[in-house]
Design an enzyme around this catalytic site. Structure first.
Site, PDB file in Angstrom:
ATOM      1  N   HIS A 138       0.829  -1.209   0.000  1.00 48.35           N
ATOM      2  CA  HIS A 138       0.000   0.000   0.000  1.00 48.35           C
ATOM      3  C   HIS A 138       0.860   1.254   0.000  1.00 48.35           C
ATOM      4  O   HIS A 138       1.432   1.646   1.016  1.00 48.35           O
ATOM      5  CB  HIS A 138      -0.923  -0.014   1.223  1.00 48.35           C
ATOM      6  CG  HIS A 138      -1.814   1.183   1.321  1.00 48.35           C
ATOM      7  ND1 HIS A 138      -2.295   1.666   2.513  1.00 48.35           N
ATOM      8  CD2 HIS A 138      -2.311   2.012   0.360  1.00 48.35           C
ATOM      9  CE1 HIS A 138      -3.039   2.728   2.285  1.00 48.35           C
ATOM     10  NE2 HIS A 138      -3.063   2.962   0.995  1.00 48.35           N
ATOM     11  N   GLU A 150       2.760   0.362   3.527  1.00 46.84           N
ATOM     12  CA  GLU A 150       2.236  -0.699   4.383  1.00 46.84           C
ATOM     13  C   GLU A 150       2.351  -2.020   3.633  1.00 46.84           C
ATOM     14  O   GLU A 150       1.745  -2.190   2.570  1.00 46.84           O
ATOM     15  CB  GLU A 150       0.769  -0.437   4.746  1.00 46.84           C
ATOM     16  CG  GLU A 150       0.577   0.682   5.746  1.00 46.84           C
ATOM     17  CD  GLU A 150      -0.889   0.903   6.090  1.00 46.84           C
ATOM     18  OE1 GLU A 150      -1.183   1.202   7.251  1.00 46.84           O
ATOM     19  OE2 GLU A 150      -1.738   0.798   5.172  1.00 46.84           O
ATOM     20  N   ASN A 188      -5.284   3.883   7.439  1.00 42.14           N
ATOM     21  CA  ASN A 188      -6.666   4.224   7.100  1.00 42.14           C
ATOM     22  C   ASN A 188      -7.646   3.871   8.210  1.00 42.14           C
ATOM     23  O   ASN A 188      -8.706   4.496   8.325  1.00 42.14           O
ATOM     24  CB  ASN A 188      -7.075   3.540   5.798  1.00 42.14           C
ATOM     25  CG  ASN A 188      -6.522   4.274   4.592  1.00 42.14           C
ATOM     26  OD1 ASN A 188      -6.249   5.465   4.658  1.00 42.14           O
ATOM     27  ND2 ASN A 188      -6.324   3.568   3.497  1.00 42.14           N
TER      28      ASN A 188
END
Length: 281
Positions: A138, A150, A188
């Site tokens: 990510h 990530e 997130n």
């Protein structure tokens, strides 16, 4: 050790940024998109960014030419058959991503590793039915500036494959953080509910967008306010992540703001449509 030729699928904002990261780190990139307009936009964007770097003396003119010469475009997934690593950065929809991996599973050689630039979807779900290893990788927007990646694995992820991807991110001069598979991962899971709450505050007319962002700039030392950040991420992406978190975690705190839903319906997606919580015209 992976070779220096990799594939990138999806040439929107994030995909183009990911291509730039790999090119800048000396990789040859085979870039895929079915939309010829996206390919042209990617080429133009990278030409402009590298030229800007030349003018600011961050890279030489020879560097720029080398980077661009290392970029090839394709509209056929069959061209990915002999690559060690392929990363997708398409719409945040699990069916779309699984369809791509299913096709690649039949095309790519044994040992090819698939990366998913998902911001919230389950890696376990993406791995189901796929023979090749799938790893969450990510990137954050904009990928060519943000250092964090990530790296998401599941219990069945082969350690040797995961180490190859970890070493790959190090070669990009990034800072990988290893996380286990969970909805929203780390950033997130924390960030998106904060943005959603800021939108609720705006909708309740407690403060203006500018003052909400100013409060977080000056009161929490955030370099960018939550509403301006939402515009940068894309309000449609924020909504997709919230819907995914709400569905997977079944917690009301992830339920999207009605204002956010209205803005997405009205195509007020932020920077990319020139209109969001702020006007970018």
């Amino acid at each position: 050790m992976m070779n220096k030729k990799i594939g990138v699928i999806g040439l929107g904002t994030m995909g183009t940024g990911i291509v730039q990261v790999f090119l800048s780190s000396g990789y040859q990139v085979l870039a895929y998109d079915l939309d010829e307009k996206n390919m042209k936009n990617c080429a133009t964007t990278l030409e402009n960014r590298f030229q800007k770097d030349v003018l600011k003396e961050r890279i030489s003119l020879q560097d720029k030419e080398t980077f661009l010469n290392n970029l090839k475009f394709t509209s056929s997934l069959n061209d990915f058959h002999n690559l060690d690593f392929v990363i997708e950065s398409v719409i945040e929809n699990i069916d779309v991503k699984k369809n791509i991996f299913a096709k690649l599973d039949e095309i790519c050689k044994e040992g090819t590793i698939f990366g998913s630039n998902t911001s919230s979807l389950s890696i376990k779900a993406l791995q189901e039915g796929v023979k090749h290893t799938v790893v969450g990788i990510h990137f954050f927007n904009p990928p060519y500036i943000m250092k964090l990646i990530e790296l998401v694995k599941i219990k069945t992820t082969p350690e040797n494959d995961f180490k190859k991807v970890y070493d790959l991110t190090i070669s990009l001069n990034k800072s990988p953080v290893v996380v286990n598979d969970s909805p929203g991962f780390v950033v997130n899971r924390i960030l998106i509910p904060m943005i959603n709450e800021a939108i609720h505050i705006l909708d309740e007319e407690i403060a203006t967008a500018e003052d909400i962002d100013k409060c977080m700039n000056l009161g929490a030392n955030h370099p960018i306010g939550p509403l301006k950040l939402a515009d940068l991420i894309g309000n449609d992406i924020v909504l997709n992540i919230l819907n995914s978190l709400y569905k997977d975690l079944n917690d009301e705190k992830y339920k999207p703001s009605k204002l956010l839903e209205r803005m997405v319906k009205e195509n007020k997606l932020g920077v990319k449509t020139k209109k969001g919580f702020y006007d970018y015209n």
